[in-house]
Design a protein around this motif. Structure first.
Motif, short mmCIF file in Angstrom:
data_model
loop_
_atom_site.label_atom_id
_atom_site.label_comp_id
_atom_site.label_asym_id
_atom_site.label_seq_id
_atom_site.Cartn_x
_atom_site.Cartn_y
_atom_site.Cartn_z
N ALA A 62 0.95 -0.66 0.35
CA ALA A 62 0.28 -0.09 0.12
C ALA A 62 0.45 0.56 0.30
CB ALA A 62 -1.11 0.11 1.08
N THR A 63 0.08 2.26 -0.93
CA THR A 63 0.81 3.23 -0.35
C THR A 63 -0.26 4.78 0.58
OG1 THR A 63 0.00 4.87 -1.68
CG2 THR A 63 2.45 3.15 -2.46
N ALA A 64 0.40 5.69 1.62
CA ALA A 64 -0.40 7.13 1.72
C ALA A 64 -0.35 7.66 0.42
CB ALA A 64 0.37 7.45 2.99
N ARG A 65 -1.78 8.71 0.28
CA ARG A 65 -1.76 9.02 -0.53
C ARG A 65 -2.11 10.47 -0.57
NH1 ARG A 65 -5.56 7.53 -5.12
NH2 ARG A 65 -7.11 8.86 -3.59
N ALA A 66 -1.91 11.78 -0.93
CA ALA A 66 -1.99 13.06 -0.54
C ALA A 66 -2.72 13.63 -1.73
CB ALA A 66 -1.18 13.94 0.14
N SER A 67 -3.95 14.01 -1.64
CA SER A 67 -4.11 14.50 -3.40
C SER A 67 -4.43 15.36 -3.39
CB SER A 67 -4.86 13.22 -3.69
OG SER A 67 -6.16 13.38 -3.31
N PHE A 68 -3.30 16.77 -4.98
CA PHE A 68 -4.40 17.82 -3.94
C PHE A 68 -5.90 18.52 -4.90
CE2 PHE A 68 0.16 17.52 -3.78
CZ PHE A 68 0.29 18.44 -2.08
N TYR A 69 -6.14 19.80 -4.33
CA TYR A 69 -7.41 20.20 -6.46
C TYR A 69 -7.15 21.77 -5.74
CZ TYR A 69 -10.89 19.23 -9.27
OH TYR A 69 -11.34 19.56 -9.98
N LEU A 70 -7.75 22.34 -6.84
CA LEU A 70 -7.53 23.96 -6.68
C LEU A 70 -7.96 24.72 -4.72
CD1 LEU A 70 -10.95 24.79 -8.07
CD2 LEU A 70 -10.70 23.49 -6.89
N TYR A 71 -8.43 23.84 -4.03
CA TYR A 71 -8.40 24.85 -2.73
C TYR A 71 -7.02 24.33 -1.99
CZ TYR A 71 -11.41 20.12 -2.66
OH TYR A 71 -12.19 19.36 -3.20
#
Ligand code: C6P
Length: 416
Positions: free
Chosen positions: A382-391
């Motif tokens: 598994a991985t840890a996943r940070a995912s971004f958006y416009l805010y």
């Protein structure tokens, strides 16, 4: 808060009330946008307005509310056509999500036009939604399923892709952006090779459509799938775009109301596009709300969103690479990836990272991200996943970094 690329993040954040929430006594830092985004007040208001003032079924009634509902619904089809640069609104089919869109093609196109000996080519970095339907098709039709391998940096082996694309290739079904690693795939280049062999090209744009400008012509696509819930819209609404000639020669996927021209007890004939592929009452309010999401995205600007996320990703990679015990997965060049940062911490299970981060108000996803072949290739569970958006902001990336350092300290004894 920083302003960036001509848009004002503080103003954008005001449109997302959930971002003011506290989680475990800390301000929420929502970095799970690849799983689903939040929705701005404009989308919620549009859905409420629809239910409050209109709320009728579409394509059926002659009464005013039904006509209004139909107009609202059909206007979003045109809106989506424009969003992806498609030639005709009748090529936009509303489904429930990307998964259903891909299954629609596998059933209606794959089971009709593919036979034993034909090849479908996917890649090793696909989401399960772009693997399992083709395995089911392989088992039903005896076709061969091949994949473009992933290189250690999370990009695809393009030399191997060139070797794999040949006269037997009938479909290249490929993601434009990996949800597990963020890798942006050179789809246009691969599509050109596939089309030169007479193959069709399906683009899984579930992760790309929310975050970068999309043009189906530039991509060289025949089909494209995406989900509204990752692009500021409601859950339960997806899109399949397909080239008209292909959709026209395909049989329906689901049978029922709205998709027929005429029905007798013996046989039926099919409605014209796009209705042939939209059996039963769709998520009408959801589609209407999705229209407001598309308006929102275009008002901010897809180029501006992309450059904001390149900035955040580059900043996050720089910050996390220095944390003792951290491994970053995927390409290190932020221009080659979307706003997805997958990482591991030596000696710490990603679920434990997720839990420590949640204690700090930071929402990330931990797991295989429905991309088990990627995990297998990296030889991790598994991985840890940070995912971004416009805010999202650089300050939120700082909170992420501090929380990851805390997890490293707590579990791994790497505190730095
Ligand atoms: N990825 C994630 O957390 P649906 O669930 O049908 O809306 O989307 C499926 C899907 C297909 N392709 C890609 C590249 C995706 O990322 C997803 C959804 C989510 O990464 C949920 S597993």
């Amino acid at each position: 808060m920083n302003s960036d690329g001509g848009f004002d993040i503080e103003r954008i954040r005001r449109d997302f009330p959930v971002l003011k929430r506290e989680v475990n006594g800390r301000p929420l830092v929502y970095l799970d946008n690849a799983a689903t985004s939040h929705r701005p007040v404009q989308v919620m208001a549009e859905i409420t307005r629809f239910y409050r003032d209109i709320n009728s079924n579409i394509h059926r009634g002659v009464h005013t509310l039904s006509v209004e509902a139909t107009e609202r619904f059909e206007a979003v089809r045109e809106r989506m056509r424009d969003f992806i640069g498609a030639p005709h609104a009748s090529e936009i089919i509303f489904t429930r999500n990307t998964t259903e869109s891909i299954n629609l093609v596998a059933h209606a196109w794959g089971r009709t036009f593919l036979e034993a000996g034909d090849e479908v080519l996917i890649s090793e970095i696909e989401h399960h939604s772009n693997i399992v339907p083709w395995q089911m098709l392989r088992d039903a039709r005896g076709i061969a399923l091949r994949h473009i391998p992933m290189l250690p940096d999370g990009t695809l082996d393009l030399d191997e892709a060139r070797r794999l694309i040949g006269p037997r290739t009938k479909l290249l079904s490929i993601t434009l952006m990996s949800n597990a690693l963020g890798t942006i795939v050179p789809v246009a280049e691969l599509a050109e090779l596939a089309r030169a062999q007479g193959a069709r090209v399906l683009v899984d744009a579930a992760q790309a459509a929310p975050h970068m400008p999309i043009d189906v012509g530039d991509l060289g696509a025949d089909f494209l799938a995406c989900s509204a819930h990752k692009m500021l819209g409601p859950t339960g609404v997806g899109v399949l775009w397909g080239r008209r000639e292909l959709l026209e020669e395909m049989p329906p996927f689901l049978g029922g109301g709205d998709m027929i021209a005429s029905v007798s007890l013996e046989e039926s004939t099919w409605n014209e596009l796009p209705h042939k592929f939209e059996a039963g009452t769709p998520n009408i309010a959801g589609v209407v709300g999705f229209g407001a999401a598309l308006d929102y995205l275009e008002a901010v600007g897809m180029d501006a969103i992309r450059s904001h996320e390149v900035d955040l990703t580059s900043y996050a990679l720089d910050r996390l690479i220095d944390v003792p015990g951290v491994t970053l997965y995927g390409p290190l060049d932020p221009e080659l990836r979307g706003g997805v940062v997958s990482f591991g911490l030596e000696g710490v299970h990603p679920h434990d990272i997720g839990q420590v981060l949640d204690g700090e108000g930071v929402a990330i996803r931990a797991g295989h991200h429905c991309a088990q072949p990627v995990m297998r290739r990296l030889d991790i569970a598994a991985t840890a996943r940070a995912s971004f958006y416009l805010y999202n902001t650089r300050e939120e990336v700082d909170v992420l970094e501090a929380a990851v350092r805390e997890a490293a300290d707590f579990f791994g004894g790497f505190g730095g």
